[in-house]
Design a protein around this motif. Structure first.
Motif, PDB file in Angstrom:
ATOM      1  N   PRO A 159       0.800  -1.231   0.000  1.00  0.00           N
ATOM      2  CA  PRO A 159       0.000   0.000   0.000  1.00  0.00           C
ATOM      3  C   PRO A 159       0.831   1.280   0.000  1.00  0.00           C
ATOM      4  N   ALA A 160       2.084   1.206   0.495  1.00  0.00           N
ATOM      5  CA  ALA A 160       2.953   2.381   0.520  1.00  0.00           C
ATOM      6  C   ALA A 160       3.784   2.525  -0.756  1.00  0.00           C
ATOM      7  N   HIS A 161       3.693   1.578  -1.675  1.00  0.00           N
ATOM      8  CA  HIS A 161       4.461   1.631  -2.925  1.00  0.00           C
ATOM      9  C   HIS A 161       3.930   2.758  -3.813  1.00  0.00           C
ATOM     10  N   PRO A 162       4.797   3.416  -4.587  1.00  0.00           N
ATOM     11  CA  PRO A 162       4.334   4.510  -5.456  1.00  0.00           C
ATOM     12  C   PRO A 162       3.196   4.130  -6.397  1.00  0.00           C
ATOM     13  N   GLN A 164       0.696   2.038  -5.724  1.00  0.00           N
ATOM     14  CA  GLN A 164      -0.556   2.018  -4.975  1.00  0.00           C
ATOM     15  C   GLN A 164      -0.926   3.387  -4.407  1.00  0.00           C
ATOM     16  N   THR A 165       0.051   4.201  -4.074  1.00  0.00           N
ATOM     17  CA  THR A 165      -0.289   5.560  -3.632  1.00  0.00           C
ATOM     18  C   THR A 165      -0.844   6.370  -4.805  1.00  0.00           C
ATOM     19  N   SER A 166      -0.350   6.095  -6.023  1.00  0.00           N
ATOM     20  CA  SER A 166      -0.910   6.748  -7.217  1.00  0.00           C
ATOM     21  C   SER A 166      -2.340   6.289  -7.457  1.00  0.00           C
ATOM     22  N   LYS A 168      -4.449   5.162  -5.188  1.00  0.00           N
ATOM     23  CA  LYS A 168      -5.295   5.745  -4.137  1.00  0.00           C
ATOM     24  C   LYS A 168      -5.614   7.206  -4.436  1.00  0.00           C
ATOM     25  N   GLU A 169      -4.615   7.971  -4.856  1.00  0.00           N
ATOM     26  CA  GLU A 169      -4.836   9.394  -5.132  1.00  0.00           C
ATOM     27  C   GLU A 169      -5.881   9.590  -6.225  1.00  0.00           C
ATOM     28  N   GLU A 172      -9.489   8.437  -5.203  1.00  0.00           N
ATOM     29  CA  GLU A 172     -10.199   9.447  -4.416  1.00  0.00           C
ATOM     30  C   GLU A 172     -10.631  10.626  -5.281  1.00  0.00           C
TER      31      GLU A 172
END
Length: 332
Positions: A159-162, A164-166, A168-169, A172
């Protein structure tokens, strides 16, 4: 006030309604407002594989798809829950080869092919299922492509990998609200939660994306067009997504998700649909999704590929019709 789920599908045996399935559904317009709703639009859900076009959004919006020359076929695969047929396996293997990667670089687990001929041949040959046979291997090939583009580490489902953060962003952004959290999906990737309204709003964003020229909208339009152009790659022969997209009277992108979820993207109407059967039954989700699209005039109820989802017969082991699956009298 929270609204209860509504009756959507009945299972009939003889003169009796033997079982019933309830659910929620929301249809949004291009502004993100609710055009129609059944049940509770504020119910929090995990969209499961119905979110794959959202998980593929940073692949295109980041420029990775263009940088790696991804075809429309590969964009469709990035949104797919394919059946692991030879056409899917060959396509994902070719994609991995172009990345100079292999089956071992996929983090999704091995899964037996859902293509009966291939599955039986592998059993006869003593072959074990590979990760590429996993229904999510196209999505994971997309994750690997984005990983290469971002020059990030190999654990792309963290979940903290770039990657997955992309995801998530942008998830949302298009759902219109912060996600309340995530669950880990069957393929080991985070699956972000939203509301029924949020998911329908996101699908309406995709449905109206071709009318806008910003980077995110162009990415959403490209993924929608790829799914519509390649329904076989999105699912496979015998699968509701493929058959309903082929049978539709207008362009539509349809995508199932585990536990009774379904979405539809309707570009001509600039509307997006999200559907959840609360008990997770696929048979009910197929029927309810078809029923809504029939009511909208997108599907013809007499088309044989629509009937197999909308009103299939229930047969016993002798092949005798003992009942049917059908929409509830008040739905949609």
């Amino acid at each position: 006030m929270q609204q209860p789920p509504v009756p959507m599908v009945d299972i009939i045996r003889g003169p009796f309604a033997e079982s019933a399935h309830l659910g929620h559904a929301v249809l949004c317009d291009e502004t993100g407002e609710i055009a129609q709703a059944w049940g509770d639009p504020d119910t929090v859900i995990l969209p499961r594989s119905s979110a794959k076009m959202l998980q593929a959004l940073p692949l295109v919006a980041s420029g990775a798809a263009e940088a790696f020359g991804l075809s429309t076929e590969r964009l469709a695969l990035s949104c797919a829950s394919h059946e692991g047929a030879p056409v899917h396996v060959a396509a994902v293997n070719a994609w991995l080869s172009d990345l100079e990667l292999s089956d071992n670089d996929l983090i999704c687990g091995p899964q037996p092919s859902r293509d009966s001929a291939l599955k039986l041949q592998m059993i006869r040959d003593g072959q074990s299922p590979c990760r590429v046979h996993n229904n999510c291997s196209g999505k994971h090939a997309g994750f690997l492509t984005l990983t290469r583009h971002l020059k990030a580490g190999p654990d792309y489902v963290d979940p903290a990998h770039p990657v997955q953060t992309s995801v998530k962003e942008l998830f949302e952004t298009v759902t219109g609200a912060p996600t309340p959290g995530f669950g880990i999906d069957g393929c080991s990737a985070p699956n972000f939660a939203t509301t029924m309204h949020g998911m329908a709003r996101a699908m309406a964003f995709y449905a109206s994306a071709q009318t806008r020229s910003d980077t995110l909208s162009k990415a959403a339009a490209a993924l929608t067009q790829a799914m519509i152009a390649h329904p076989l790659l999105v699912a496979g022969e015998g699968r509701a997504c493929t058959h309903l997209m082929r049978a539709a009277k207008e362009p539509v992108a349809i995508k199932t998700g585990a536990e009774g979820f379904f979405i539809a993207i309707l570009p001509q109407r600039r509307q997006g649909l999200a559907l959840k059967i609360t008990d997770g039954a696929t048979r009910a989700a197929d029927c309810a999704l078809a029923a809504i699209l029939v009511s909208l005039g997108v599907l013809d109820p007499d088309h044989p590929d629509v009937k197999r989802s909308l009103n299939p017969d229930v047969l016993n082991f002798a092949g005798l019709q003992t009942g049917e699956i059908r929409r509830a009298p008040s739905f949609p």
